[in-house]
Design a protein around this motif. Structure first.
Motif, PDB file in Angstrom:
ATOM      1  N   THR A  72       1.188  -1.079  -0.221  1.00 32.70           N
ATOM      2  CA  THR A  72       0.052   0.254   0.042  1.00 32.70           C
ATOM      3  C   THR A  72       1.027   1.303   0.241  1.00 32.70           C
ATOM      4  OG1 THR A  72      -0.447  -0.016   2.737  1.00 32.70           O
ATOM      5  CG2 THR A  72      -1.646  -1.434   1.035  1.00 32.70           C
ATOM      6  N   THR A  73       2.297   1.135  -0.648  1.00 32.31           N
ATOM      7  CA  THR A  73       2.583   2.297  -0.098  1.00 32.31           C
ATOM      8  C   THR A  73       2.756   3.515  -1.424  1.00 32.31           C
ATOM      9  OG1 THR A  73       4.622   0.563   0.771  1.00 32.31           O
ATOM     10  CG2 THR A  73       5.345   2.798   0.162  1.00 32.31           C
ATOM     11  N   HIS A  74       2.078   2.811  -2.288  1.00 31.66           N
ATOM     12  CA  HIS A  74       2.388   3.990  -3.306  1.00 31.66           C
ATOM     13  C   HIS A  74       1.047   5.144  -2.480  1.00 31.66           C
ATOM     14  CE1 HIS A  74       5.714   3.097  -5.974  1.00 31.66           C
ATOM     15  NE2 HIS A  74       5.233   1.581  -5.521  1.00 31.66           N
ATOM     16  N   ALA A  75      -0.099   4.114  -2.507  1.00 28.16           N
ATOM     17  CA  ALA A  75      -1.755   4.167  -2.850  1.00 28.16           C
ATOM     18  C   ALA A  75      -1.337   5.866  -1.045  1.00 28.16           C
ATOM     19  CB  ALA A  75      -2.413   3.433  -2.463  1.00 28.16           C
ATOM     20  N   ARG A  76      -0.620   4.960  -0.010  1.00 28.21           N
ATOM     21  CA  ARG A  76      -0.390   6.334   1.507  1.00 28.21           C
ATOM     22  C   ARG A  76       0.312   7.265   0.738  1.00 28.21           C
ATOM     23  NH1 ARG A  76      -1.873   2.862   5.809  1.00 28.21           N
ATOM     24  NH2 ARG A  76      -1.669   0.823   4.908  1.00 28.21           N
ATOM     25  N   ARG A  82      -5.824   9.973   3.161  1.00 29.45           N
ATOM     26  CA  ARG A  82      -5.623  10.371   4.481  1.00 29.45           C
ATOM     27  C   ARG A  82      -5.775   8.799   5.117  1.00 29.45           C
ATOM     28  NH1 ARG A  82      -8.039  15.029   6.422  1.00 29.45           N
ATOM     29  NH2 ARG A  82      -7.809  14.218   7.922  1.00 29.45           N
ATOM     30  N   ALA A  83      -6.279   7.263   4.603  1.00 36.22           N
ATOM     31  CA  ALA A  83      -5.742   6.074   5.063  1.00 36.22           C
ATOM     32  C   ALA A  83      -6.315   4.633   3.784  1.00 36.22           C
ATOM     33  CB  ALA A  83      -7.091   5.905   6.502  1.00 36.22           C
ATOM     34  N   ALA A 123      -9.827   9.627   1.804  1.00 37.50           N
ATOM     35  CA  ALA A 123      -9.358  10.645   0.143  1.00 37.50           C
ATOM     36  C   ALA A 123     -10.456  11.905   0.220  1.00 37.50           C
ATOM     37  CB  ALA A 123      -8.563  10.365  -0.542  1.00 37.50           C
ATOM     38  N   ASP A 124      -9.639  13.300   0.327  1.00 32.56           N
ATOM     39  CA  ASP A 124      -9.443  14.007  -0.318  1.00 32.56           C
ATOM     40  C   ASP A 124     -11.025  14.372  -1.036  1.00 32.56           C
ATOM     41  OD1 ASP A 124      -8.185  14.475  -1.476  1.00 32.56           O
ATOM     42  OD2 ASP A 124      -7.136  15.805  -0.317  1.00 32.56           O
ATOM     43  N   HIS A 125     -11.267  13.057  -2.374  1.00 31.52           N
ATOM     44  CA  HIS A 125     -12.103  13.602  -3.630  1.00 31.52           C
ATOM     45  C   HIS A 125     -12.308  12.068  -3.365  1.00 31.52           C
ATOM     46  CE1 HIS A 125     -12.765  14.256  -7.876  1.00 31.52           C
ATOM     47  NE2 HIS A 125     -13.328  15.746  -7.430  1.00 31.52           N
ATOM     48  N   PRO A 126     -13.196  11.832  -4.099  1.00 36.08           N
ATOM     49  CA  PRO A 126     -14.128  10.504  -4.653  1.00 36.08           C
ATOM     50  C   PRO A 126     -12.443  10.123  -5.945  1.00 36.08           C
ATOM     51  CG  PRO A 126     -15.567  12.517  -5.724  1.00 36.08           C
ATOM     52  CD  PRO A 126     -14.413  12.854  -4.404  1.00 36.08           C
ATOM     53  N   ASP A 127     -12.370  10.932  -7.181  1.00 36.06           N
ATOM     54  CA  ASP A 127     -11.259  10.834  -7.798  1.00 36.06           C
ATOM     55  C   ASP A 127      -9.830  10.235  -7.699  1.00 36.06           C
ATOM     56  OD1 ASP A 127     -13.082  10.877  -9.842  1.00 36.06           O
ATOM     57  OD2 ASP A 127     -12.446  12.702 -10.337  1.00 36.06           O
ATOM     58  N   MET A 131      -8.289   6.276  -8.352  1.00 35.11           N
ATOM     59  CA  MET A 131      -6.982   6.183  -8.471  1.00 35.11           C
ATOM     60  C   MET A 131      -6.399   5.540  -7.150  1.00 35.11           C
ATOM     61  SD  MET A 131      -6.295   9.959 -10.753  1.00 35.11           S
ATOM     62  CE  MET A 131      -6.078  10.592  -9.156  1.00 35.11           C
ATOM     63  N   ALA A 132      -5.861   5.760  -5.638  1.00 33.73           N
ATOM     64  CA  ALA A 132      -4.995   5.093  -4.860  1.00 33.73           C
ATOM     65  C   ALA A 132      -5.543   3.584  -4.744  1.00 33.73           C
ATOM     66  CB  ALA A 132      -5.619   6.280  -3.622  1.00 33.73           C
ATOM     67  N   ALA A 133      -6.903   4.186  -4.783  1.00 40.16           N
ATOM     68  CA  ALA A 133      -6.901   2.157  -4.540  1.00 40.16           C
ATOM     69  C   ALA A 133      -6.416   1.252  -5.805  1.00 40.16           C
ATOM     70  CB  ALA A 133      -8.719   2.048  -4.288  1.00 40.16           C
ATOM     71  N   ALA A 134      -6.476   2.021  -6.916  1.00 35.50           N
ATOM     72  CA  ALA A 134      -5.849   1.551  -7.690  1.00 35.50           C
ATOM     73  C   ALA A 134      -4.442   1.199  -7.754  1.00 35.50           C
ATOM     74  CB  ALA A 134      -6.038   2.560  -9.079  1.00 35.50           C
TER      75      ALA A 134
END
Length: 768
Positions: A72-76, A82-83, A123-127, A131-134
């Motif tokens: 999860t490094t890149h996503a964080r 935020r989490a 995150a602070d925006h749905p997009d 993207m973070a989940a991906a």
């Protein structure tokens, strides 16, 4: 606005209010109807909170794989994130589920179905969240999926609990009994999706005490609260679920793969977190109707009377058990349908595969077997040279007959009356062979073949369902009725899913207390539990609790008057807001009798107990049953295989009509859902992968597909053990209409039609 205009408008509103129907048996409009039609009704997707974050869930692209690592490094590290949570962040019970607890919050070692959640992001925006989940990197070792339920018996275990979830070997009568006429069949029922009007959404808000509030379209808030508390490692009183508007629930909403990640993210970030699923995520996340394989052999005598039914029923539960044991019990118990069968031998299995999980969809278990046993009745009629309606009439069940489970049918079972009603109803006129009537042909304007290739068919379906939970389920609901200043308030945690409970609760109080203004409090888990909103529970159990509480308030209201006039409360009646005695001596209004007091009462309703099926499939497993007969008229283009349902005539056993308009709408909706299962709805999952998880690839019937639905008879024979004598009405037309439509296509084509939904090639007549 001038004072004169305002006065006129107020007078018109008062007159309109005065004209509204009241009490049981009236078509009282839904309290939320105006808000919904104007678009102001608050659904979960509309909610907002200060400091809101957005959630997204990472789901597996594989139906079966071993998880080697999750990074999860890149996503964080992405700006705005935020989490990120995975299985390592679940502080409580990691494996949960309705019915059977075998479904992980997040996959940890093995992925067992396409779309299984592995991680969630706030995150602070749905997009940004998506993207973070991906960006979460998962290394898989892809494994061969087990997608054929027949292979599950021999395959390596897909779950620590094994592949077999439940086996019911029903034994009833003499195994050596045989009939003079024998018909056999193999049938397949596809995977129907609940396809709710609104996709899943929710809002989680952390509380100062370390708990969390979840705003969800839940149909079982207390069950969802208990599940969430166990996953979050919290006490039940630290988790509160507030039910928002439910945008359609054609099944019990079992969307825990949305609810639990949402709450975990709110607890981890300390901020409100919202999730609004896309339609694709909705298809991947919630459960579907059980695909089913059925083998049948019917024995009958030369007159067409059934002697013995033998069947094998295999339910594909998908990756997790969930409520599959309940669906299997219904399938096995009702495998012979509403017919008298002296000898029955049914084998039923529910197994795990790597297909998407199956769960509650109206009439689960009963719908699949209805399609099969009605096909068998058509085969029997054809072999004996009898009319399909006649062979059914010679075998129909009645009150006092015995189910193959050994349970005596004590509730009203007017099956013969229902069948007679649809059989004798006039048939619709034949379409004219003129250009202006082309739209009447299968395929619609410019879509049909030659009119000469169209054949009309008439078919029948008889169906039955059970109401409430079964096999020892403790069905109970609690309600409070409070009256003050001429206004009544109902507190009951029965969720309004569109079945009309809020309207029914108002009608009950109006009928019992003579008070016009009745408010139903929004549902949350601070109220006592009322259970899940399925199988007609709330009409029976929650409606019964409201009635009992209202009657207790009625007694409190009338006792002082009865004492004053030296009579019992039974000699007083409340009608249109007035209290009168049998002899006319007493006449006053409810408001005057209240004299500014506040009255309230809390009551429970708990139906008589049931028992689990034993090792031979025997036992009094069901509280009550409802029945339906449908006659389908179809036009089939035998060259193209296209089918147009011209008319569905419905006769139904309803016990008592509580709200005529609402009841008709529920029957029509159920019939239309069954139409989808019969002709179009099939969630395709080649090798376990959901193909086209959207409303373009998944063909729901629209208003243009809906046929004329004629409710030709409602049998009001009250069930004495049910509050008001009413029965559930939504599920049984869903169960019955696919079987009736398939029967009509068989009549039109002469083809066996042994699969639902009916594919065009199944309706093509070669050499025509």
């Amino acid at each position: 606005m001038s004072n004169e205009a305002a006065t006129v408008q107020t007078a018109e509103a008062a007159a309109e209010e005065e004209a509204l129907p009241r009490g049981l048996g009236a078509s009282l409009p839904a309290a939320d109807a105006r808000a919904k039609t104007e678009g102001t009704f608050p659904y979960a997707a509309d909610l907002w909170a200060e400091g809101l974050l957005w959630a997204a869930v990472l789901r597996s692209p594989h139906p079966h794989a071993r998880i080697k690592s999750i990074d999860t490094t890149h996503a964080r590290e992405m700006p705005g994130v935020r989490a990120v949570v995975t299985h390592e962040d679940v502080p409580g019970t990691p494996v949960l589920g309705r019915g059977t607890a075998d479904r992980p919050v997040f996959a940890s070692e093995v992925v067992r179905h396409h779309g299984e959640p592995l991680a969630a992001v706030a995150a602070d925006h749905p997009d940004t969240a998506r993207m973070a989940a991906a960006a979460v990197i998962v290394e898989y070792e892809v494994l061969d999926p087990v997608t054929d339920p027949e292979q599950a018996f021999e395959a390596e275990p897909l779950h620590p609990d094994g592949n077999l979830i439940r086996h019911i070997p029903l034994r009833h009568g003499d195994a050596d009994a045989v009939g003079e006429v024998v018909v056999e069949g193999l049938y397949r029922i596809g995977r129907q999706d609940p396809a709710p009007i609104g996709a899943e959404a929710g809002l989680a808000v952390p509380r100062p005490d370390g708990g969390v509030e979840l705003y969800l379209a839940s149909t079982d808030p207390h069950g969802d609260r208990d599940t969430a508390a166990a996953a979050f490692g919290l006490q039940q009183d630290q988790v509160k679920i507030v039910v928002t508007g439910v945008p359609g629930a054609t099944a019990d909403r079992e969307d825990q793969s949305f609810q639990l990640p949402l709450g975990l993210l709110a607890l981890k970030t300390g901020c409100p977190v919202k999730l609004a699923a896309t339609r694709e995520e909705s298809f991947l996340g919630h459960t579907h109707r059980h695909p089913t394989l059925l083998r049948y052999r019917h024995h009958a005598d030369a007159e067409g009377k059934l002697v013995k039914v033998e069947a094998q029923i295999l339910l594909d539960a998908g990756a997790y058990a969930g409520t599959s044991p309940d669906a299997l019990a219904a399938a096995v118990a009702f495998a012979c349908g509403p017919y008298v069968v002296p000898h029955a031998f049914i084998e039923g299995w529910a197994v795990r595969t790597n297909n998407p999980p199956s769960g509650h969809v109206r009439g689960e278990g009963a719908m699949q077997v209805c399609a099969a046993y009605e096909a068998q009745m058509d085969k029997l009629a054809k072999k004996l040279g009898l009319d399909p309606a006649e062979v059914r009439m010679r075998n129909v069940m009645a009150t006092g007959d015995v189910l193959p489970t050994g349970q005596t049918v004590t509730c009203p079972a007017p099956v013969a009356e229902l069948l007679e009603a649809v059989r004798d109803f006039p048939l619709p006129p034949l379409p004219k062979d003129t250009p202006e009537d082309e739209w009447l042909l299968p395929g619609g304007p410019e879509g049909a073949g030659e009119p000469g290739a169209v054949r009309r068919g008439v078919g029948y379906g008889l169906g039955m369902v059970h109401m409430l939970g079964a096999e020892g389920a403790d069905e109970v609901s609690t309600a409070t009725v409070r009256v003050q200043n001429g206004v009544a308030t109902v507190l009951c945690a029965a969720v309004e899913t569109g079945q009309g409970f809020s309207t029914l609760a108002r009608q009950i109080v109006q009928e019992t207390l003579g008070i016009d203004e009745v408010h139903v409090v929004p549902v949350d888990t601070d109220q006592p539990p009322a259970g899940a909103g399925c199988r007609g529970r709330h009409t029976w159990v929650s409606g019964g609790a409201v009635e009992r509480a209202a009657k207790m308030v009625r007694t409190q209201l009338l006792q002082p008057l009865a004492h004053k006039f030296g009579m019992s409360t039974e000699l007083l009646q409340i009608t249109d807001g007035k209290i009168t005695s049998y002899d006319g001596v007493l006449s006053t209004t409810v408001t005057e009798a209240m004299d500014g007091k506040e009255l309230w009462a809390t009551a429970q309703c708990r139906p008589h107990p049931t028992e689990p099926l034993d090792e031979a499939g025997q036992g009094d497993a069901f509280v009550g049953m409802a029945f339906c007969a449908i006659r389908a008229v179809v036009d089939v283009d035998i060259e193209l295989g296209s089918v147009r349902v011209v008319e569905l005539a419905v006769a139904q056993d309803v016990g008592r009509v509580l709200n005529p308009a609402q009841l008709a709408a529920r029957i029509e909706a159920g019939v239309t859902q069954g139409l989808g299962a019969a002709l179009t709805e099939n969630l395709r999952t080649p090798r376990g992968l959901i193909r086209h998880p959207d409303l373009t690839g998944y063909a729901l019937p629209t208003a243009l597909d809906a046929p004329d639905i004629r409710i030709v008879k409602l049998v009001e024979e009250r069930d004495v053990v049910a509050p008001f004598g009413a029965k559930a009405v939504s599920a049984v037309p869903v169960v019955t209409s696919p079987a009736a439509i398939a029967s009509a296509v068989r009549a039109a084509t002469g083809r066996p039609v042994n699969r639902l939904p009916i594919r065009p090639q199944a309706a093509v007549v070669t050499g025509s």
